[in-house]
Design a protein around this motif. Structure first.
Motif, PDB file in Angstrom:
ATOM      1  N   ALA A 457      15.017  12.039  -7.884  1.00 20.19           N
ATOM      2  CA  ALA A 457      13.813  11.853  -8.686  1.00 20.19           C
ATOM      3  C   ALA A 457      13.993  12.484 -10.055  1.00 20.19           C
ATOM      4  O   ALA A 457      14.957  13.226 -10.306  1.00 20.19           O
ATOM      5  CB  ALA A 457      12.608  12.465  -7.977  1.00 20.19           C
ATOM      6  N   GLU A 461       9.694   9.138 -11.849  1.00 19.39           N
ATOM      7  CA  GLU A 461       9.598   8.512 -10.536  1.00 19.39           C
ATOM      8  C   GLU A 461      10.723   9.018  -9.637  1.00 19.39           C
ATOM      9  O   GLU A 461      11.680   9.649 -10.098  1.00 19.39           O
ATOM     10  CB  GLU A 461       9.674   6.985 -10.652  1.00 19.39           C
ATOM     11  CG  GLU A 461      11.006   6.482 -11.180  1.00 19.39           C
ATOM     12  CD  GLU A 461      11.079   4.968 -11.219  1.00 19.39           C
ATOM     13  OE1 GLU A 461      10.033   4.313 -11.110  1.00 19.39           O
ATOM     14  OE2 GLU A 461      12.197   4.441 -11.356  1.00 19.39           O
ATOM     15  N   THR A 463      12.968   8.018  -5.757  1.00 14.51           N
ATOM     16  CA  THR A 463      13.286   7.081  -4.679  1.00 14.51           C
ATOM     17  C   THR A 463      14.147   7.794  -3.644  1.00 14.51           C
ATOM     18  O   THR A 463      14.660   8.885  -3.880  1.00 14.51           O
ATOM     19  CB  THR A 463      14.053   5.855  -5.208  1.00 14.51           C
ATOM     20  OG1 THR A 463      15.272   6.294  -5.822  1.00 14.51           O
ATOM     21  CG2 THR A 463      13.229   5.075  -6.221  1.00 14.51           C
ATOM     22  N   ASP A 517      11.331   3.919   3.360  1.00 11.80           N
ATOM     23  CA  ASP A 517      11.708   3.996   1.950  1.00 11.80           C
ATOM     24  C   ASP A 517      10.830   5.009   1.231  1.00 11.80           C
ATOM     25  O   ASP A 517       9.651   5.199   1.573  1.00 11.80           O
ATOM     26  CB  ASP A 517      11.550   2.630   1.277  1.00 11.80           C
ATOM     27  CG  ASP A 517      12.627   1.654   1.694  1.00 11.80           C
ATOM     28  OD1 ASP A 517      13.615   2.093   2.313  1.00 11.80           O
ATOM     29  OD2 ASP A 517      12.469   0.446   1.420  1.00 11.80           O
ATOM     30  N   TYR A 519       9.246   5.958  -2.476  1.00 13.49           N
ATOM     31  CA  TYR A 519       8.993   5.604  -3.867  1.00 13.49           C
ATOM     32  C   TYR A 519       7.627   6.130  -4.283  1.00 13.49           C
ATOM     33  O   TYR A 519       6.623   5.930  -3.585  1.00 13.49           O
ATOM     34  CB  TYR A 519       9.010   4.097  -4.118  1.00 13.49           C
ATOM     35  CG  TYR A 519       8.628   3.796  -5.551  1.00 13.49           C
ATOM     36  CD1 TYR A 519       9.523   4.029  -6.587  1.00 13.49           C
ATOM     37  CD2 TYR A 519       7.342   3.355  -5.876  1.00 13.49           C
ATOM     38  CE1 TYR A 519       9.168   3.815  -7.905  1.00 13.49           C
ATOM     39  CE2 TYR A 519       6.982   3.138  -7.202  1.00 13.49           C
ATOM     40  CZ  TYR A 519       7.890   3.367  -8.218  1.00 13.49           C
ATOM     41  OH  TYR A 519       7.538   3.171  -9.524  1.00 13.49           O
ATOM     42  N   THR A 520       7.589   6.801  -5.400  1.00 16.30           N
ATOM     43  CA  THR A 520       6.315   7.170  -6.023  1.00 16.30           C
ATOM     44  C   THR A 520       6.549   7.481  -7.490  1.00 16.30           C
ATOM     45  O   THR A 520       7.643   7.907  -7.880  1.00 16.30           O
ATOM     46  CB  THR A 520       5.675   8.377  -5.317  1.00 16.30           C
ATOM     47  OG1 THR A 520       4.321   8.518  -5.759  1.00 16.30           O
ATOM     48  CG2 THR A 520       6.406   9.672  -5.635  1.00 16.30           C
ATOM     49  N   LYS A 521       5.531   7.221  -8.295  1.00 17.25           N
ATOM     50  CA  LYS A 521       5.550   7.641  -9.690  1.00 17.25           C
ATOM     51  C   LYS A 521       4.913   9.020  -9.786  1.00 17.25           C
ATOM     52  O   LYS A 521       3.954   9.327  -9.074  1.00 17.25           O
ATOM     53  CB  LYS A 521       4.779   6.648 -10.569  1.00 17.25           C
ATOM     54  CG  LYS A 521       5.455   5.303 -10.712  1.00 17.25           C
ATOM     55  CD  LYS A 521       4.767   4.437 -11.755  1.00 17.25           C
ATOM     56  CE  LYS A 521       4.951   5.000 -13.161  1.00 17.25           C
ATOM     57  NZ  LYS A 521       4.409   4.109 -14.203  1.00 17.25           N
ATOM     58  N   LEU A 535       6.378  12.277  -2.749  1.00 14.12           N
ATOM     59  CA  LEU A 535       7.630  11.594  -2.424  1.00 14.12           C
ATOM     60  C   LEU A 535       7.849  11.545  -0.923  1.00 14.12           C
ATOM     61  O   LEU A 535       8.170  10.487  -0.359  1.00 14.12           O
ATOM     62  CB  LEU A 535       8.796  12.321  -3.113  1.00 14.12           C
ATOM     63  CG  LEU A 535       8.882  12.189  -4.632  1.00 14.12           C
ATOM     64  CD1 LEU A 535       9.808  13.256  -5.216  1.00 14.12           C
ATOM     65  CD2 LEU A 535       9.361  10.793  -5.031  1.00 14.12           C
ATOM     66  N   SER A 538       5.337   9.235   0.869  1.00  5.72           N
ATOM     67  CA  SER A 538       5.607   7.801   0.732  1.00  5.72           C
ATOM     68  C   SER A 538       6.614   7.341   1.774  1.00  5.72           C
ATOM     69  O   SER A 538       6.493   6.246   2.347  1.00  5.72           O
ATOM     70  CB  SER A 538       6.101   7.480  -0.679  1.00  5.72           C
ATOM     71  OG  SER A 538       7.413   7.991  -0.894  1.00  5.72           O
ATOM     72  N   GLU A 549      10.353  -0.280  -0.513  1.00  9.51           N
ATOM     73  CA  GLU A 549      10.281   0.243  -1.868  1.00  9.51           C
ATOM     74  C   GLU A 549       9.781  -0.804  -2.837  1.00  9.51           C
ATOM     75  O   GLU A 549       8.955  -0.509  -3.718  1.00  9.51           O
ATOM     76  CB  GLU A 549      11.658   0.754  -2.313  1.00  9.51           C
ATOM     77  CG  GLU A 549      11.677   1.282  -3.732  1.00  9.51           C
ATOM     78  CD  GLU A 549      13.064   1.614  -4.242  1.00  9.51           C
ATOM     79  OE1 GLU A 549      13.294   1.521  -5.475  1.00  9.51           O
ATOM     80  OE2 GLU A 549      13.944   1.973  -3.416  1.00  9.51           O
ATOM     81  N   ARG A 553       6.533  -0.505  -5.226  1.00 11.46           N
ATOM     82  CA  ARG A 553       6.584  -0.663  -6.680  1.00 11.46           C
ATOM     83  C   ARG A 553       5.570  -1.702  -7.148  1.00 11.46           C
ATOM     84  O   ARG A 553       4.892  -1.511  -8.167  1.00 11.46           O
ATOM     85  CB  ARG A 553       7.989  -1.078  -7.111  1.00 11.46           C
ATOM     86  CG  ARG A 553       9.019   0.053  -7.054  1.00 11.46           C
ATOM     87  CD  ARG A 553      10.372  -0.434  -7.531  1.00 11.46           C
ATOM     88  NE  ARG A 553      11.366   0.623  -7.528  1.00 11.46           N
ATOM     89  CZ  ARG A 553      11.566   1.484  -8.525  1.00 11.46           C
ATOM     90  NH1 ARG A 553      10.825   1.383  -9.626  1.00 11.46           N
ATOM     91  NH2 ARG A 553      12.486   2.422  -8.437  1.00 11.46           N
ATOM     92  N   GLU A 556       2.160  -0.297  -7.057  1.00  7.66           N
ATOM     93  CA  GLU A 556       1.975   0.626  -8.171  1.00  7.66           C
ATOM     94  C   GLU A 556       1.663  -0.119  -9.454  1.00  7.66           C
ATOM     95  O   GLU A 556       0.803   0.290 -10.243  1.00  7.66           O
ATOM     96  CB  GLU A 556       3.231   1.479  -8.350  1.00  7.66           C
ATOM     97  CG  GLU A 556       3.148   2.533  -9.431  1.00  7.66           C
ATOM     98  CD  GLU A 556       2.174   3.644  -9.086  1.00  7.66           C
ATOM     99  OE1 GLU A 556       1.470   4.081 -10.015  1.00  7.66           O
ATOM    100  OE2 GLU A 556       2.114   4.044  -7.913  1.00  7.66           O
TER     101      GLU A 556
END
Length: 559
Positions: A457, A461, A463, A517, A519-521, A535, A538, A549, A553, A556
């Motif tokens: 990260a 963001e 992953t 998976d 994923y986060t902003k 993170l 998610s 993922e 996305r 998001e």
């Protein structure tokens, strides 16, 4: 008279004359010095910038001059500010029971504008300084020299210093509150030197060959005097390169809600209830002479940290907590710490949700042991190694063993970090104290067998993937009224309430194992720990729902 007798007479006369000078001159000088002692010593003190405009008084004072130096004995010394000192100038109130100074050099004083001593011994010294508020004091520091009260000495050199029981108090003249205090400091120092350049420098303090001592307590009040940090039973030795604070405490003077309600937006109430700080391999000379913090190892033992936040307060949209690499870079002085170790710590975080829940949510860690290596903001050190590593272990809710490894890339513009680790077996209902009040969900049954994660990260963001092994998961929805964008626990509840299929077992009865998976902003209004949890969460959600993922996305982007 024979020639031989005449020479003997001349030699004897010269010898007697020299002896007379040796005896009479010191007697005469001593008579003069003692007759004018208060004026001479008082002027030596008040001629300096710091003590200009002050009044000096001595209970008793005695000079003893000889050709090797001057001995000075002082008793019941008092220094007080005079009425002519303006309000924006620092004022001192000083008392000393006894002071013994040896080897004073008049040559250095008269010809070199310097104070040179063989030794200085002071006992029961108490100093109180009255200073303007910090913002006013900073402006005063920038004023021109022609507004100063006096001229400082070019150099003060003392071969041996001994302080017995020194106390110091700094008082804010704006509100008469104690800003800083030192109680019962005793120290010994060899070859101490303070120069005019040191006083002007924003880095150097002074130079000293050896320094050791003990202090009963130091305290510093901050945040408009709402908080105070204490250091108790402090001992130090520059030759051993060792500093020990047997008791450290961060006290919040206000109760949780009383403190929180003084702020318009969300803020953290925090306390450090107890702990010990042991600094080994500290380079005292680099700190005093160059303003550099350099230590081999800092051990923080038995720290008990409590944090509370009230989510019913609005978030501050302007708040931008720094990422770890920014925090290290912005340390105000050059720093290089080889290793920071946390031993047997306890950390608890309570959060009052913005709903009608009767209590705060809580998450806590016990038995926390951690090591952070290569903490530095110095270019020459970063050129050798620009990675800072964190290794930590502890018990989530006192039950689930956690192993965490994080590598921070200190020179990466985007604050990149790699994070991996695992959480061991624990009963899932144990986390209801964390979930229930905020999410309005509860776990009735279930066992977490293990959770492994691998995440990359940065400031924007992150992953990765999560492998979450659990069985017999049963979730109960306590409240279906979920509002938008509350907190991460509540969003988890909203997710579970609106998901048609949640896997009760992973792997399932057929042995099929699903990996989630990540994923986060990053929400840039929140600190790094919130980001870490987002993170990880998610990946847990992805494991239970099968969301990929790419789908996260897309969701998001739609938000």
């Amino acid at each position: 008279m024979t020639k031989k007798k005449k020479l003997a007479y001349i030699f004897l006369s010269i010898t007697l004359f020299i002896l007379l000078l040796v005896l009479v001159i010191p007697i005469g000088i001593n008579m003069y010095l003692n007759a004018n002692a208060e004026k001479i010593v008082g002027n030596m003190i008040t001629r300096t910038n710091d003590f200009g405009g002050h009044e000096v008084d001595f209970g008793h004072i005695k000079f003893n001059y000889n050709f090797r130096g001057t001995f000075l004995e002082l008793g019941d010394v008092t220094i007080k500010p005079g009425e002519s000192i303006p309000e924006d100038k620092i004022k001192f109130d000083l008392t000393a029971e006894n002071a013994y100074l040896t080897g004073f050099s008049w040559t250095s004083f008269l010809l070199n504008n310097s104070i040179t001593l063989d030794s200085a011994y002071l006992e029961n010294l108490s100093v109180t300084s009255l200073t303007p508020p910090m913002e006013d004091l900073e402006m005063t520091d920038e004023e021109e020299d022609d507004e100063e009260f006096g001229d400082n000495y070019d150099k003060i050199s003392i071969e041996r210093i001994r302080f017995n029981r020194l106390s110091y108090y700094n008082i804010d003249s704006g509100n008469d509150s104690v800003r800083m205090s030192i109680k019962d400091l005793s120290l010994a120092a060899n070859f101490f030197q303070l120069t005019k350049e040191d006083l002007k420098s924003d880095k150097a303090l002074f130079s000293v060959d050896m320094l050791e001592g003990y202090m009963d307590e130091a305290a510093y009040h901050f945040n408009e005097y709402r908080n105070v940090v204490y250091a108790r039973d402090l001992s130090f030795n520059s030759q051993d390169r060792h500093l020990l604070i047997a008791g450290v405490e961060l006290d919040n003077k206000l109760e949780r809600y009383e403190y929180i309600n003084q702020y318009e937006h969300e803020t953290d109430w925090m306390e450090l209830e107890q702990g010990e700080i042991d600094i080994q391999g500290m380079e005292f000379h680099e700190f005093f002479e160059k303003g550099i913090i350099h230590a081999e190892t800092i051990k923080a033992k038995d720290l008990v940290i409590s944090i509370f936040r009230d989510k019913r307060k609005p978030e501050d949209p302007t708040n931008r907590p720094e990422m770890v690499h920014d925090i290290i870079r912005d340390i105000p002085i050059p720093t290089f710490i080889h290793k920071l170790e946390l031993e047997n710590g306890e950390i608890s975080y309570d959060e009052r949700p913005d709903n009608q829940a009767p209590r705060a949510g809580s998450v806590f860690f016990k038995g926390v042991n951690a090591t952070i290596s290569n903490i530095t903001n110095m270019d020459e050190m970063l050129a050798k190694n620009n990675e800072m590593d964190l290794q930590a272990e502890g018990l989530l809710m006192g039950e689930g063993a956690i192993d965490l490894n994080v590598t921070f890339f200190l020179e990466d513009e985007n604050g990149r970090f790699n994070m991996n680790g695992m959480i061991g077996q624990m009963p899932l209902p144990s986390i209801n104290k964390m979930l229930g009040p905020g999410t309005r969900i509860a776990i009735d049954e279930g066992t977490l067998n293990s959770l492994q994660f691998n995440i990359v990260a940065n400031d924007y963001e992150g992953t990765g993937d999560v492998e979450m092994r659990y069985q017999n998961l049963k979730i109960k929805i306590l409240d279906s009224d979920y509002e938008k964008n509350q907190n991460i626990f509540r969003r988890a509840g909203a997710f579970l309430a609106n998901t048609f299929v949640v896997r009760n077992d992973n792997p399932d009865s057929g042995g099929t194992m699903v990996k989630g998976d990540v994923y986060t902003k990053r929400d840039q209004t929140k600190f790094i720990f919130n980001y870490w949890w987002e993170l990880l969460l998610s990946g847990m959600m992805s494991t239970m729902s099968g969301e990929t993922e790419a789908e996260m996305r897309e969701a998001e982007r739609e938000d």
